[in-house]
Design a protein around this motif. Structure first.
Motif, PDB file in Angstrom:
ATOM      1  N   GLY A  99       0.779  -1.131  -0.259  1.00  0.00           N
ATOM      2  CA  GLY A  99      -0.052  -0.006   0.081  1.00  0.00           C
ATOM      3  C   GLY A  99       0.761   1.232   0.169  1.00  0.00           C
ATOM      4  N   ILE A 100       2.098   1.384   0.680  1.00  0.00           N
ATOM      5  CA  ILE A 100       2.690   2.529   0.831  1.00  0.00           C
ATOM      6  C   ILE A 100       3.977   2.550  -0.026  1.00  0.00           C
ATOM      7  N   VAL A 101       4.634   1.590  -0.185  1.00  0.00           N
ATOM      8  CA  VAL A 101       5.858   1.602  -1.140  1.00  0.00           C
ATOM      9  C   VAL A 101       5.593   2.064  -2.425  1.00  0.00           C
ATOM     10  N   PRO A 102       4.735   1.304  -3.167  1.00  0.00           N
ATOM     11  CA  PRO A 102       4.365   1.777  -4.599  1.00  0.00           C
ATOM     12  C   PRO A 102       4.010   3.267  -4.749  1.00  0.00           C
ATOM     13  N   VAL A 103       3.135   3.747  -3.819  1.00  0.00           N
ATOM     14  CA  VAL A 103       2.702   4.999  -3.928  1.00  0.00           C
ATOM     15  C   VAL A 103       3.880   5.861  -3.606  1.00  0.00           C
ATOM     16  N   THR A 104       4.842   5.595  -2.529  1.00  0.00           N
ATOM     17  CA  THR A 104       5.841   6.297  -2.447  1.00  0.00           C
ATOM     18  C   THR A 104       6.822   6.477  -3.450  1.00  0.00           C
ATOM     19  N   ILE A 105       7.161   5.384  -4.299  1.00  0.00           N
ATOM     20  CA  ILE A 105       7.933   5.223  -5.270  1.00  0.00           C
ATOM     21  C   ILE A 105       7.689   6.164  -6.578  1.00  0.00           C
ATOM     22  N   ILE A 106       6.179   6.073  -6.845  1.00  0.00           N
ATOM     23  CA  ILE A 106       5.529   6.687  -7.832  1.00  0.00           C
ATOM     24  C   ILE A 106       5.711   8.206  -7.696  1.00  0.00           C
TER      25      ILE A 106
ATOM     26  N   VAL B 275       6.480   4.891 -17.059  1.00  0.00           N
ATOM     27  CA  VAL B 275       6.938   4.724 -15.940  1.00  0.00           C
ATOM     28  C   VAL B 275       5.966   4.173 -14.817  1.00  0.00           C
ATOM     29  N   ILE B 276       4.841   4.977 -14.813  1.00  0.00           N
ATOM     30  CA  ILE B 276       3.887   4.809 -13.831  1.00  0.00           C
ATOM     31  C   ILE B 276       3.431   3.384 -14.255  1.00  0.00           C
ATOM     32  N   ALA B 277       3.041   3.194 -15.339  1.00  0.00           N
ATOM     33  CA  ALA B 277       2.390   1.861 -15.804  1.00  0.00           C
ATOM     34  C   ALA B 277       3.155   0.665 -15.399  1.00  0.00           C
ATOM     35  N   PHE B 278       4.477   0.627 -15.563  1.00  0.00           N
ATOM     36  CA  PHE B 278       5.468  -0.186 -15.176  1.00  0.00           C
ATOM     37  C   PHE B 278       5.516  -0.464 -13.700  1.00  0.00           C
ATOM     38  N   LEU B 279       5.575   0.613 -13.038  1.00  0.00           N
ATOM     39  CA  LEU B 279       5.525   0.271 -11.461  1.00  0.00           C
ATOM     40  C   LEU B 279       4.186  -0.010 -10.886  1.00  0.00           C
ATOM     41  N   LEU B 280       3.170   0.329 -11.373  1.00  0.00           N
ATOM     42  CA  LEU B 280       1.787  -0.114 -11.091  1.00  0.00           C
ATOM     43  C   LEU B 280       1.617  -1.621 -11.278  1.00  0.00           C
ATOM     44  N   SER B 281       1.995  -2.167 -12.489  1.00  0.00           N
ATOM     45  CA  SER B 281       2.017  -3.452 -12.963  1.00  0.00           C
ATOM     46  C   SER B 281       2.958  -4.176 -11.821  1.00  0.00           C
ATOM     47  N   LEU B 282       4.096  -3.719 -11.452  1.00  0.00           N
ATOM     48  CA  LEU B 282       5.096  -4.718 -10.998  1.00  0.00           C
ATOM     49  C   LEU B 282       4.360  -4.608  -9.463  1.00  0.00           C
TER      50      LEU B 282
ATOM     51  N   VAL C 271      -0.211  -9.357  -5.140  1.00  0.00           N
ATOM     52  CA  VAL C 271      -0.972 -10.514  -5.330  1.00  0.00           C
ATOM     53  C   VAL C 271      -0.093 -11.696  -4.693  1.00  0.00           C
ATOM     54  N   GLY C 272       1.041 -11.727  -5.183  1.00  0.00           N
ATOM     55  CA  GLY C 272       2.113 -12.808  -4.794  1.00  0.00           C
ATOM     56  C   GLY C 272       2.301 -12.797  -3.191  1.00  0.00           C
ATOM     57  N   LEU C 273       2.689 -11.604  -2.558  1.00  0.00           N
ATOM     58  CA  LEU C 273       2.886 -11.495  -1.256  1.00  0.00           C
ATOM     59  C   LEU C 273       1.432 -11.859  -0.573  1.00  0.00           C
ATOM     60  N   SER C 274       0.605 -11.533  -0.804  1.00  0.00           N
ATOM     61  CA  SER C 274      -0.842 -11.698  -0.467  1.00  0.00           C
ATOM     62  C   SER C 274      -1.131 -13.333  -0.248  1.00  0.00           C
ATOM     63  N   VAL C 275      -0.781 -13.875  -1.199  1.00  0.00           N
ATOM     64  CA  VAL C 275      -1.145 -15.254  -1.523  1.00  0.00           C
ATOM     65  C   VAL C 275      -0.150 -16.077  -0.467  1.00  0.00           C
ATOM     66  N   PHE C 276       1.000 -15.797  -0.179  1.00  0.00           N
ATOM     67  CA  PHE C 276       1.957 -16.516   0.763  1.00  0.00           C
ATOM     68  C   PHE C 276       1.741 -16.007   2.136  1.00  0.00           C
ATOM     69  N   VAL C 277       1.446 -14.746   2.182  1.00  0.00           N
ATOM     70  CA  VAL C 277       1.129 -14.433   3.754  1.00  0.00           C
ATOM     71  C   VAL C 277      -0.309 -15.196   4.154  1.00  0.00           C
ATOM     72  N   ALA C 278      -1.260 -15.163   3.169  1.00  0.00           N
ATOM     73  CA  ALA C 278      -2.414 -15.878   3.670  1.00  0.00           C
ATOM     74  C   ALA C 278      -2.222 -17.100   3.690  1.00  0.00           C
TER      75      ALA C 278
END
Length: 544
Positions: free
Chosen positions: A203-210, A238-245, A251-258
């Motif tokens: 939630g925070i890192v992508p917004v901060t980077i962009i 740049v924004i599209a690349f960062l958002l896609s990443l 999604v991946g982190l959410s799956v493994f944490v869940a």
């Protein structure tokens, strides 16, 4: 076979480390070489070649170091896993388990250090070749920020969760179940830090980077260092690349944490369903040191307590009715030493002529006969709510009215004694081969036998006495040895009455008869003199 599987598993762990670090390095390279470069018009062609050469070097450093650490440094650990199930020393098994559970944290920490080194080598060192101090600082800070605060966190955290999931799902097949019952000692993240960390990354890192990249470009546009047309053309990419990443990583982190939270809870839920169905042979593996691991350990201890409680219930149930056992176990002071006075009905039963019987059948047959007799009688007593106090050779002492208060204790004792006498006929039929002299199923001679005066089958016959009175009942004994029993003069009187009871007869005291005369008749026996009692008593005889 097991060693081969462990080697495969070792290379899977190393391969995952290599793959994730390579993927992270590759995405970082793509970002700086093809995405971020569009925002830097001063980036010349030789700089791109330099970037490529440094990328190859850094990729080998980052991913190779993690791979070597997981494969070579832990080589002895992987080899010891092959024989861990046959390991005689539980402490060494626990040490191996702790070391294995430390792999995700250690490999991730090494990867983070390698990424920090990459940030310096890939971002700072090449900038010393620039002639402009301003350009040098600008490029160094942006490249270092991109590697250390963009590529490293996502790669390292993702690597930690993937390795943790792989190892935890393999533990039940690597280690014996008894090694997975308590919380291991390992470096770990608790549930709350996991959720906070993933929430920050998502939630925070992508917004901060962009925001950082966008504000930096706006500052350069205002300073005249970047053309507004170039900014408008390249910034959406740049924004599209960062958002896609960010979405993919989220999604991946959410799956493994869940999974790290839901799978242990699902196992606990399955185990609880089995417990509700009465199956206590469950043990949920403890594969983490976090709150879920401690909760799982507590659950296993609870199940162990339930198994111990059932064992006590089953063992104690050999002497008490299930209702009595439940009442004792449900009482907080149920196992404390001490007693209380109660009005109790006592039942004493004893075989007649058992000494003569033992002289005419073999010792194996004697044991079989006695065990079957006691088994049959105890079953009847327990079914009527009686408590077995003790066995007196071929006799039984039982009482009714403790630990559970029974208003109808004399009636229960009477019905129990009648059923016991009625059961003797079937018991004699069942034991007919063993009661017939000369048919012993043993080659062991009876040294006490001097002859065989009986020519036909013997029969078991029993006399029963019932008395009532005020007794002290409770847990009697000491801390090393205790039993639930009763003491008092009425018990002695009951034994005196039993001594004069004939075979097949039920003798009850006058006190008992006053309580049961409304349900049965009996033959009075006035003026009976009992041993140890200074006055004559009246007894009542009942023959079912």
């Amino acid at each position: 076979m097991e060693a081969s599987r462990n080697r495969t598993y070792r290379f899977v762990i190393g391969g995952v480390s290599l793959l994730l670090n390579t993927l992270g390095a590759g995405l970082t390279f793509v970002y700086f070489t093809f995405i971020r470069s569009g925002l830097s018009p001063n980036l010349a062609e030789p700089d791109i070649r330099t970037l490529i050469s440094y990328f190859v070097f850094v990729m080998i450093l980052v991913s190779g170091a993690a791979h070597l650490f997981s494969v070579r440094y832990y080589k002895r650990l992987w080899l010891r896993l092959s024989s861990v199930k046959e390991e005689p020393d539980p402490q060494r098994t626990r040490a191996i388990l702790d070391s294995l559970l430390n792999v995700p944290f250690n490999v991730s920490a090494l990867s983070l250090l390698a990424w920090l080194a990459a940030g310096v080598l890939f971002g700072v060192v090449p900038e010393f070749w620039q002639s402009s101090e301003t350009a040098r600082w600008y490029r160094a800070s942006h490249v270092f920020f991109g590697i250390v605060f963009v590529g490293a966190p996502f790669t390292v955290v993702f690597l930690y969760f993937v390795l943790e999931w792989l190892i935890q799902n393999r533990l039940h097949s690597l280690f014996p179940s008894e090694a997975l019952t308590t919380v291991p000692r390992s470096l770990h993240l608790n549930v709350l830090p996991k959720i906070i960390l993933v929430s920050l990354l998502i939630g925070i890192v992508p917004v901060t980077i962009i925001s950082y990249v966008t504000l930096g470009q706006i500052h350069q546009v205002r300073a005249g260092e970047v053309d507004i047309g170039s900014f408008i053309a390249h910034m959406p990419v740049v924004i599209a690349f960062l958002l896609s990443l960010a979405v993919l990583v989220a999604v991946g982190l959410s799956v493994f944490v869940a999974k790290s939270i839901s799978e242990p809870l699902r196992q606990l839920s399955t185990a609880m369903r089995r417990i509700r169905k009465g199956d206590l042979d469950v043990n949920v593996p403890v594969v983490s040191s976090d709150e879920i691991g401690r909760m799982t350990e507590g659950f296993n201890r609870m199940v162990g307590g339930l198994r111990e409680r059932d064992f006590i219930r089953d063992t104690f149930g050999s002497y008490l009715s299930p209702e009595v056992v439940s009442e004792i176990l449900s009482s907080p002071a149920g196992v404390n030493l001490g007693g209380e006075q109660r009005d109790i009905t006592i039942l004493v039963a004893d075989l007649r002529g058992f000494t003569a019987l033992t002289a005419n059948v073999g010792p194996d047959a004697v044991v079989k006969i006695l065990n079957r007799f006691l088994e049959k009688m105890v079953d009847i007593i327990v079914r009527h709510g009686g408590t077995i106090d003790e066995f007196t050779g071929d006799g039984i002492l039982a009482f009714f009215g403790a630990p559970r208060v029974m208003a109808d204790a004399p009636e229960r004792a009477l019905r129990c004694s009648i059923e016991m006498q009625n059961a003797m006929s079937g018991l004699n039929d069942e034991l007919h081969p063993d009661l017939t002299p000369g048919n012993e199923q043993t080659d062991t001679p009876n040294p006490g036998r001097t002859g065989n005066p009986f020519t036909g089958p013997l029969t078991l016959q029993m006399g029963i006495a019932i008395n009532k009175g005020r007794l002290i009942v409770g847990n009697i004994g000491c801390e090393q040895r205790r039993k639930y029993g009763a003491v008092g003069t009425p018990i002695n009187v009951a034994f005196r009455i039993e001594n004069i009871a004939r075979a097949g007869e039920i003798l009850v005291s006058e006190e008992v008869y006053e309580s049961i005369k409304h349900i049965t008749g009996a033959h009075p026996m006035p003026g009976v003199q009992l041993k140890g009692i200074d006055h004559a008593v009246t007894l009542y005889s009942l023959i079912p």
